[in-house]
Design a protein around this motif. Structure first.
Motif, PDB file in Angstrom:
ATOM      1  N   PRO A  20       0.829  -1.211   0.000  1.00  0.00           N
ATOM      2  CA  PRO A  20       0.000   0.000   0.000  1.00  0.00           C
ATOM      3  C   PRO A  20       0.859   1.255   0.000  1.00  0.00           C
ATOM      4  O   PRO A  20       1.924   1.287   0.622  1.00  0.00           O
ATOM      5  N   ALA A  21       0.407   2.307  -0.729  1.00  0.00           N
ATOM      6  CA  ALA A  21       1.142   3.584  -0.744  1.00  0.00           C
ATOM      7  C   ALA A  21       1.064   4.217   0.640  1.00  0.00           C
ATOM      8  O   ALA A  21       2.032   4.774   1.133  1.00  0.00           O
ATOM      9  N   ALA A  22      -0.100   4.124   1.270  1.00  0.00           N
ATOM     10  CA  ALA A  22      -0.262   4.609   2.646  1.00  0.00           C
ATOM     11  C   ALA A  22      -0.497   3.409   3.542  1.00  0.00           C
ATOM     12  O   ALA A  22      -1.320   2.548   3.223  1.00  0.00           O
ATOM     13  N   CYS A  23       0.248   3.346   4.614  1.00  0.00           N
ATOM     14  CA  CYS A  23       0.070   2.232   5.559  1.00  0.00           C
ATOM     15  C   CYS A  23       0.573   2.737   6.904  1.00  0.00           C
ATOM     16  O   CYS A  23       1.643   2.364   7.351  1.00  0.00           O
ATOM     17  N   ARG A  24      -0.177   3.676   7.472  1.00  0.00           N
ATOM     18  CA  ARG A  24       0.326   4.340   8.675  1.00  0.00           C
ATOM     19  C   ARG A  24      -0.524   3.940   9.856  1.00  0.00           C
ATOM     20  O   ARG A  24      -1.722   4.173   9.884  1.00  0.00           O
ATOM     21  N   LEU A  25       0.153   3.330  10.815  1.00  0.00           N
ATOM     22  CA  LEU A  25      -0.540   2.913  12.032  1.00  0.00           C
ATOM     23  C   LEU A  25      -0.305   3.967  13.108  1.00  0.00           C
ATOM     24  O   LEU A  25       0.841   4.262  13.439  1.00  0.00           O
ATOM     25  N   LEU A  26      -1.392   4.528  13.626  1.00  0.00           N
ATOM     26  CA  LEU A  26      -1.300   5.587  14.639  1.00  0.00           C
ATOM     27  C   LEU A  26      -1.676   5.008  15.993  1.00  0.00           C
ATOM     28  O   LEU A  26      -2.692   4.307  16.101  1.00  0.00           O
ATOM     29  N   ASP A  27      -0.878   5.293  17.018  1.00  0.00           N
ATOM     30  CA  ASP A  27      -1.291   4.817  18.337  1.00  0.00           C
ATOM     31  C   ASP A  27      -2.493   5.657  18.797  1.00  0.00           C
ATOM     32  O   ASP A  27      -2.837   6.658  18.153  1.00  0.00           O
ATOM     33  N   PRO A  28      -3.181   5.258  19.891  1.00  0.00           N
ATOM     34  CA  PRO A  28      -4.411   5.975  20.251  1.00  0.00           C
ATOM     35  C   PRO A  28      -4.193   7.485  20.443  1.00  0.00           C
ATOM     36  O   PRO A  28      -5.037   8.290  20.044  1.00  0.00           O
ATOM     37  N   VAL A  29      -3.036   7.879  21.025  1.00  0.00           N
ATOM     38  CA  VAL A  29      -2.790   9.311  21.259  1.00  0.00           C
ATOM     39  C   VAL A  29      -2.643  10.035  19.924  1.00  0.00           C
ATOM     40  O   VAL A  29      -3.235  11.094  19.691  1.00  0.00           O
TER      41      VAL A  29
ATOM     42  N   GLY B 144      -9.105   8.380  20.501  1.00  0.00           N
ATOM     43  CA  GLY B 144      -8.121   8.143  21.557  1.00  0.00           C
ATOM     44  C   GLY B 144      -8.320   6.820  22.269  1.00  0.00           C
ATOM     45  O   GLY B 144      -7.535   6.454  23.143  1.00  0.00           O
ATOM     46  N   SER B 145      -9.333   6.060  21.871  1.00  0.00           N
ATOM     47  CA  SER B 145      -9.588   4.791  22.567  1.00  0.00           C
ATOM     48  C   SER B 145      -8.950   3.607  21.826  1.00  0.00           C
ATOM     49  O   SER B 145      -8.900   2.505  22.357  1.00  0.00           O
ATOM     50  N   ALA B 146      -8.494   3.847  20.601  1.00  0.00           N
ATOM     51  CA  ALA B 146      -7.981   2.727  19.802  1.00  0.00           C
ATOM     52  C   ALA B 146      -6.861   3.197  18.886  1.00  0.00           C
ATOM     53  O   ALA B 146      -6.745   4.388  18.584  1.00  0.00           O
ATOM     54  N   ALA B 147      -6.034   2.237  18.460  1.00  0.00           N
ATOM     55  CA  ALA B 147      -5.042   2.540  17.419  1.00  0.00           C
ATOM     56  C   ALA B 147      -5.765   2.539  16.067  1.00  0.00           C
ATOM     57  O   ALA B 147      -6.740   1.806  15.880  1.00  0.00           O
TER      58      ALA B 147
ATOM     59  N   ALA C 221       5.321  14.791  29.741  1.00  0.00           N
ATOM     60  CA  ALA C 221       5.175  14.874  28.283  1.00  0.00           C
ATOM     61  C   ALA C 221       3.972  14.096  27.772  1.00  0.00           C
ATOM     62  O   ALA C 221       3.495  13.151  28.405  1.00  0.00           O
ATOM     63  N   ILE C 222       3.518  14.499  26.601  1.00  0.00           N
ATOM     64  CA  ILE C 222       2.602  13.659  25.830  1.00  0.00           C
ATOM     65  C   ILE C 222       3.472  12.962  24.785  1.00  0.00           C
ATOM     66  O   ILE C 222       4.158  13.630  24.001  1.00  0.00           O
ATOM     67  N   VAL C 223       3.465  11.640  24.827  1.00  0.00           N
ATOM     68  CA  VAL C 223       4.292  10.859  23.902  1.00  0.00           C
ATOM     69  C   VAL C 223       3.356  10.073  22.991  1.00  0.00           C
ATOM     70  O   VAL C 223       2.406   9.444  23.470  1.00  0.00           O
ATOM     71  N   SER C 224       3.615  10.123  21.700  1.00  0.00           N
ATOM     72  CA  SER C 224       2.791   9.315  20.794  1.00  0.00           C
ATOM     73  C   SER C 224       3.698   8.619  19.791  1.00  0.00           C
ATOM     74  O   SER C 224       4.862   8.963  19.644  1.00  0.00           O
ATOM     75  N   CYS C 225       3.141   7.609  19.132  1.00  0.00           N
ATOM     76  CA  CYS C 225       3.937   6.849  18.164  1.00  0.00           C
ATOM     77  C   CYS C 225       3.083   6.479  16.959  1.00  0.00           C
ATOM     78  O   CYS C 225       1.877   6.249  17.093  1.00  0.00           O
ATOM     79  N   ARG C 226       3.723   6.448  15.796  1.00  0.00           N
ATOM     80  CA  ARG C 226       3.070   5.860  14.629  1.00  0.00           C
ATOM     81  C   ARG C 226       4.086   4.995  13.913  1.00  0.00           C
ATOM     82  O   ARG C 226       5.298   5.205  14.039  1.00  0.00           O
ATOM     83  N   LEU C 227       3.603   4.019  13.187  1.00  0.00           N
ATOM     84  CA  LEU C 227       4.481   3.313  12.261  1.00  0.00           C
ATOM     85  C   LEU C 227       4.432   4.114  10.963  1.00  0.00           C
ATOM     86  O   LEU C 227       3.401   4.160  10.293  1.00  0.00           O
ATOM     87  N   ALA C 228       5.556   4.772  10.649  1.00  0.00           N
ATOM     88  CA  ALA C 228       5.566   5.658   9.487  1.00  0.00           C
ATOM     89  C   ALA C 228       5.798   4.872   8.203  1.00  0.00           C
ATOM     90  O   ALA C 228       5.315   5.249   7.139  1.00  0.00           O
TER      91      ALA C 228
END
Ligand code: FAD
Length: 512
Positions: free
Chosen positions: A306-315, A325-328, A416-423
């Motif tokens: 996929p051209a876009a395949c970005r997984l965002l954590d709930p934050v 904010g309740s789910a990835a 801090a507010i920490v967040s993560c995504r799979l870029a």
């Protein structure tokens, strides 16, 4: 130089550019809610710049391409990472170049390098100046009489198009929007969209091995480089245009990621494309980030790209408006010309699992992504610390690396507010990207940043990751790069530098 507007002294882009008023208000409300004890007063950029006089005069033959007014030098003194923005708002430009050079052609670049080698003047190539790793800051040490920032802005054209082979020869100083405008006239597109797209250049992308918007498959710009022309201190190097070659180590790859330390990239043949005619996009929710990551792994290991395949954590899903904010949230998109990508999307969703969300989640995320540089500017201007840490790691090591990095960031910055995504995601591993926003310690922001950066970088390396997936090494990542790269490879790279830059004047201090 094409653009008559002046770049900001502090912040992103040109004067007058930024978030719209309602966007700023919404952001401020969010920041107040998240950091109720932070003063959140907006700093003003400096009005005037005072710098010491240049340490060397412009030599006779280069007067026409060199500029030395303080504002111009200050704009070329820093990149766009957190410590850069903090210093720019304070009006601190400790390593401002003595001159800024605007070569009009390759001959100017060659003359500049000859003079620099003879006079022991450091040359720091400058594309859009969007480096977040100190790559454009002329912090070259005491071994040089002066430093010159070599801005490629006047080399901003698409020179040739080979429509049959779908390739274009593009000058290095061409910025993202200008590149797309010039290619559109031929019905073509490059489709390389780093988040800094608006103010970064083809030469900068190649010199840093930038990551574009393709989340799988051909993610780095290297994959699109068919041939290169580089001016070194020993003369020009031109690689042969080839779709592929098995003849020895790849000459293009010597310069991809060379960060201005081996030569100045003046133009490149790039693999371009027809604009995709069809898209299919969707989003799915997962109870946890790691459950979503398993879904991504199944997609890429099945061979889907996929051209876009970005997984965002709930934050991150919440802050980008893609979730509550309740789910990835996984944003998936396929592009295609000549066939319908919808079945691929259906297969990917089936493999990933999770529960399907309404469609425009992807669109909302994309808009927020492209606005983020202006958001960072506002966050820093309001006295908060913000930084990003990114890596790539194998799937087998990912869960423990993610746990360790998340814990390290939470310990190092408890408020801090920490967040993560799979870029990005590959069949053998993902590229996670961490964002931190925290109250800054007024007056000690740089020390606070340095400690956080060191803690995060140690955790990335200890967890088996790389010090950078796409932000390059620059000056900031060098000590970790030296631990990551095999010592003999570093020796070989030093030998290449000695050969191509015998006087050692090309961007001293980056990479090596
Ligand atoms: C808000 C923000 C978002 C970002 N998002 C991304 C992203 O999504 N993906 C990504 O990969 N990066 C990203 N970056 C980092 C940065 O934009 C990239 O590294 C980009 O490729 C740099 O391009 P530039 O033209 O601005 O280069 P510059 O910052 O001007 O230079 C970068 C390095 O390359 C050298 N260099 C520049 N031009 C040449 C040349 N012609 N020849 C030889 N050396 C040269 C410089 O000396 C320096 O060492 C982001 C940065 C910011 C501030």
């Amino acid at each position: 130089v094409e653009d008559p507007r002046r770049p900001k002294l502090a912040g992103w882009g040109n004067e007058g550019d930024g978030l719209p008023a309602d966007g700023r208000e919404t952001l401020l409300r969010t920041l107040r809610a998240a950091f109720p004890d932070a003063p959140l007063r907006r700093a003003e950029p400096p009005r005037r710049v005072e710098l010491p006089a240049p340490r060397v005069d412009s030599p006779h033959g280069l007067v026409e391409i060199l500029r030395a007014d303080p504002r111009e030098r200050a704009v070329h003194a820093l990149g766009k990472g957190y410590p850069d923005l903090v210093r720019a708002f304070r009006g601190e430009f400790p390593h401002a170049p003595d001159h800024v050079a605007y070569p009009a052609d390759e001959a100017d670049v060659a003359r500049l390098l000859d003079w620099a080698a003879a006079e022991r003047v450091a040359i720091v190539p400058f594309g859009g100046g969007s480096s977040v790793v100190g790559g454009v800051e002329p912090d070259v040490g005491d071994g040089y009489r002066a430093a010159v920032s070599l801005d490629l802005a006047r080399l901003g054209r698409v020179l040739e198009v080979d429509e049959v082979s779908r390739a274009a020869r593009v000058q290095a100083g061409t910025r993202g929007p200008s590149l797309e405008r010039q290619l559109a006239a031929h019905g073509l597109t490059f489709r390389h969209y780093p988040q800094s797209f608006e103010h970064s250049t083809v030469g900068g992308w190649i010199a840093t091995r930038s990551g574009g918007h393709f989340a799988t498959g051909r993610t780095h710009v290297d994959e699109f480089v068919e041939g290169l022309r580089v001016v070194t201190a020993r003369g020009p190097v031109e690689t042969r245009r080839l779709p592929a070659s098995g003849a020895g180590p790849d000459a293009n790859r010597l310069f991809c990621g060379s960060e201005g330390a081996l030569g100045v990239i003046v133009d490149a043949w790039l693999r371009v494309q027809k604009r995709p005619e069809r898209r299919a996009a969707a989003a799915a929710a997962f109870p946890t980030f790691l459950a979503g990551a398993e879904g991504v792994r199944r997609i890429v290991q099945a061979g889907l790209q996929p051209a876009a395949c970005r997984l965002l954590d709930p934050v991150e899903a919440l802050t980008s408006g893609s979730g509550d904010g309740s789910a990835a949230v996984l944003v998936l998109g396929f592009e295609a010309s000549g066939f319908d990508p919808a079945p691929l999307l259906a297969d990917a969703l089936g493999l990933a699992g999770g529960s399907r969300l309404e469609r425009e989640a992807g669109g909302r995320w994309r808009e927020a992504f492209l606005r983020l540089p202006y958001v960072y500017e506002e966050i820093v201007a309001h006295g908060l610390l913000t930084g990003t840490f990114e890596t790539a790691v194998t799937w087998s090591r990912f869960p423990s690396l993610h746990g360790d990095v998340s814990r390290t960031l939470a310990d190092a910055a408890p408020d801090a507010i920490v967040s993560c995504r799979l870029a990005y995601a590959y069949p053998d591993g993902p590229a996670p990207y961490y964002t931190v926003v925290a109250p800054a310690r007024a007056g000690a922001e740089l020390e606070q940043w340095r400690d956080l950066k060191a803690a995060a970088s140690e955790a990335l390396l200890a967890g088996g990751g790389t010090i950078t997936h796409h932000h390059a090494v620059g000056r900031e990542h060098r000590s970790w790069y030296e631990r990551e790269a095999p010592p003999l490879v570093l020796d070989a790279l030093r030998a290449a530098k000695r050969e191509l830059d015998p006087a050692g004047v090309l961007n001293p201090g980056v990479l090596l």
